[in-house]
Design a protein around this motif. Structure first.
Motif, mmCIF file in Angstrom:
data_model
loop_
_atom_site.group_PDB
_atom_site.id
_atom_site.type_symbol
_atom_site.label_atom_id
_atom_site.label_comp_id
_atom_site.label_asym_id
_atom_site.label_seq_id
_atom_site.Cartn_x
_atom_site.Cartn_y
_atom_site.Cartn_z
ATOM 1 N N SER A 87 0.543 -2.952 -6.402
ATOM 2 C CA SER A 87 0.439 -1.833 -5.459
ATOM 3 C C SER A 87 -1.031 -1.415 -5.363
ATOM 4 N N THR A 88 -1.532 -1.291 -4.169
ATOM 5 C CA THR A 88 -2.946 -0.898 -4.015
ATOM 6 C C THR A 88 -3.171 0.533 -4.517
ATOM 7 N N ALA A 96 4.918 -4.995 -5.596
ATOM 8 C CA ALA A 96 5.696 -3.788 -5.926
ATOM 9 C C ALA A 96 5.155 -2.621 -5.110
ATOM 10 N N GLY A 97 5.088 -2.826 -3.788
ATOM 11 C CA GLY A 97 4.575 -1.782 -2.907
ATOM 12 C C GLY A 97 5.450 -0.542 -2.993
ATOM 13 N N ARG A 117 7.305 6.575 -0.381
ATOM 14 C CA ARG A 117 7.520 7.967 -0.788
ATOM 15 C C ARG A 117 8.851 8.114 -1.513
ATOM 16 N N TRP A 136 8.059 -0.390 -0.567
ATOM 17 C CA TRP A 136 7.500 -0.746 0.738
ATOM 18 C C TRP A 136 7.382 -2.258 0.804
ATOM 19 N N LEU A 192 -2.024 -3.032 4.328
ATOM 20 C CA LEU A 192 -1.600 -2.434 3.060
ATOM 21 C C LEU A 192 -2.891 -1.960 2.414
ATOM 22 N N ALA A 193 -3.212 -0.709 2.561
ATOM 23 C CA ALA A 193 -4.543 -0.257 2.166
ATOM 24 C C ALA A 193 -4.477 1.058 1.418
ATOM 25 N N THR A 194 -5.448 1.245 0.538
ATOM 26 C CA THR A 194 -5.593 2.517 -0.159
ATOM 27 C C THR A 194 -7.038 2.986 -0.025
ATOM 28 N N ASP A 248 5.504 9.984 8.252
ATOM 29 C CA ASP A 248 5.948 8.680 8.755
ATOM 30 C C ASP A 248 5.461 8.526 10.188
ATOM 31 N N LYS A 285 10.573 2.927 12.436
ATOM 32 C CA LYS A 285 9.430 3.166 11.552
ATOM 33 C C LYS A 285 8.369 2.084 11.713
ATOM 34 N N GLY A 307 3.757 4.115 7.189
ATOM 35 C CA GLY A 307 4.042 5.177 6.234
ATOM 36 C C GLY A 307 2.811 5.487 5.392
ATOM 37 N N VAL A 308 2.859 6.636 4.776
ATOM 38 C CA VAL A 308 1.727 7.128 3.978
ATOM 39 C C VAL A 308 2.250 7.574 2.620
ATOM 40 N N LEU A 309 1.559 7.168 1.577
ATOM 41 C CA LEU A 309 1.892 7.632 0.223
ATOM 42 C C LEU A 309 0.601 8.089 -0.442
ATOM 43 N N GLY A 335 -2.505 5.941 0.285
ATOM 44 C CA GLY A 335 -1.939 4.630 0.592
ATOM 45 C C GLY A 335 -1.368 4.590 1.997
ATOM 46 N N GLY A 351 0.555 2.036 4.816
ATOM 47 C CA GLY A 351 1.212 0.784 5.170
ATOM 48 C C GLY A 351 1.500 0.784 6.662
HETATM 49 C C1 BTN Z 1 6.499 5.473 2.919
HETATM 50 O O1 BTN Z 1 6.687 5.477 4.133
HETATM 51 O O2 BTN Z 1 7.430 5.635 2.122
HETATM 52 C C2 BTN Z 1 5.101 5.268 2.417
HETATM 53 C C3 BTN Z 1 4.706 3.812 2.395
HETATM 54 C C4 BTN Z 1 3.300 3.597 1.880
HETATM 55 C C5 BTN Z 1 2.997 2.149 1.690
HETATM 56 C C6 BTN Z 1 1.567 1.913 1.316
HETATM 57 S S1 BTN Z 1 1.133 0.199 1.391
HETATM 58 C C7 BTN Z 1 -0.392 0.521 0.606
HETATM 59 C C8 BTN Z 1 -0.149 1.573 -0.447
HETATM 60 N N1 BTN Z 1 0.211 0.958 -1.720
HETATM 61 C C9 BTN Z 1 1.482 1.227 -2.054
HETATM 62 O O3 BTN Z 1 2.066 0.792 -3.071
HETATM 63 N N2 BTN Z 1 2.059 1.994 -1.110
HETATM 64 C C10 BTN Z 1 1.122 2.349 -0.068
#
Ligand code: BTN
Length: 286
Positions: free
Chosen positions: A43-44, A69-70, A73, A78, A87-89, A131, A138, A141-143, A159, A161
């Motif tokens: 996961s980034t 293992a993305g 929320r 993901w 897929l960025a952080t 979202d 969808k 998404g943002v985490l 994060g 995606g």
């Molecule tokens: C969501 O909609 O539940 C949020 C999704 C966020 C995904 C991104 S991908 C890059 C970053 N690294 C992760 O493990 N998750 C976020």
């Protein structure tokens, strides 16, 4: 390109991201100090918070071609096939605790909408809290994760995606009718580098000046890009599901809902989530 076939079309997924091309001629004030591109990572967000400890990494960007293992929320995962998405952080070290995490969680989707729009002409809508949907499905998404920094600072991993090149068959069967990609939504070919560049530009406009954020400006920007207030929602919070109509965004970045059962209730961005009403992710008023 408005394709709807069920079969995966792996040929659409091509070309690795290139850091020099992404950052070329970008004038960024805070972001893009470095751009690390990884082939595979769990996961980034996890990587950023474990690797980046000091203020000198403020503004660093990490992107991966694939996550094993993305994280999504509220403990969700993901999924994205290799090379199909962004897929960025973005890592921030907030030394003086200037960043309001509530406002951050609202302005990040605002910046992503504007970035995607300017790079592709697709204008997604924001669905509470961060979202992004297109055609009711969808798209992104943002985490946002955070951790203590040295001394009194706070470290943020923002994060992002974004589904870019997937066709219907790339999505797991249970998501096939609820997820979309830029390629499915656009009439034009999608270039991931152009999308990432545009999103970084828009994020940088906000993140370079957190001391200037006004709750009213951030809430207005969010409302202008979100599914209209007055929409019917089902919302999950604290182990319960509530239904009603959205009324407003509170300055603490909570969604204000007129409940069917009577009364108004505030749903904080950090621990509430919309549930599908029936097929599409929201139902419009009327
Ligand atoms: C969501 O909609 O539940 C949020 C999704 C966020 C995904 C991104 S991908 C890059 C970053 N690294 C992760 O493990 N998750 C976020």
């Amino acid at each position: 390109m408005n394709r709807s076939g069920d079969e995966p079309r792996p040929e659409a997924i091509a070309g690795r991201l290139n850091a020099d091309r992404v950052l070329a001629y970008l004038r960024l004030a805070r972001l893009g100090r470095s751009l690390e591109l990884l082939d595979d990572i769990d996961s980034t967000n996890r990587y950023a918070l474990e690797r980046y400890m000091s203020p000198q990494h403020d503004g660093a960007v990490i992107a991966a071609e694939r996550q094993t293992a993305g994280r999504g929320r509220l403990g969700r995962s993901w999924h994205c096939p290799r090379g199909a998405g962004i897929l960025a952080t973005i890592f921030l070290f907030d030394e003086s605790r200037t960043i309001d995490p509530n406002l951050l969680s609202l302005l990040v989707p605002v910046a992503i909408v504007d970035g995607i729009d300017s790079a592709t002409g697709v204008r997604p809508e924001i669905l509470w809290p961060n979202d992004l949907v297109a055609s009711g499905r969808k798209l992104a998404g943002v985490l946002i994760d955070s951790a203590a920094g040295a001394a009194r600072g706070v470290r943020f991993a923002i994060g992002i995606g974004i589904n870019c090149l997937q066709h219907r068959g790339h999505f797991p069967p249970d998501l096939r009718d609820r997820a979309t990609s830029l390629d499915l939504e656009s009439k034009h070919p999608i270039e991931r580098e152009a999308v990432l560049r545009a999103v970084l530009v828009q994020l940088d406009r906000w993140l370079a000046h957190p001391q200037a954020w006004q709750a009213s400006d951030v809430c207005r920007a969010w409302i202008e890009r979100a599914t209209p207030l007055g929409s019917r929602v089902r919302i999950s919070h604290a182990g319960k599901v509530f239904s009603g109509h959205t009324i407003d965004i509170d300055p603490t970045a909570a969604l204000v809902v007129q409940l069917d059962e009577g009364g108004r209730r505030l749903f904080p961005a950090g621990n509430s989530s919309l549930m599908p009403i029936d097929g599409p992710l929201t139902q419009m008023p009327g």
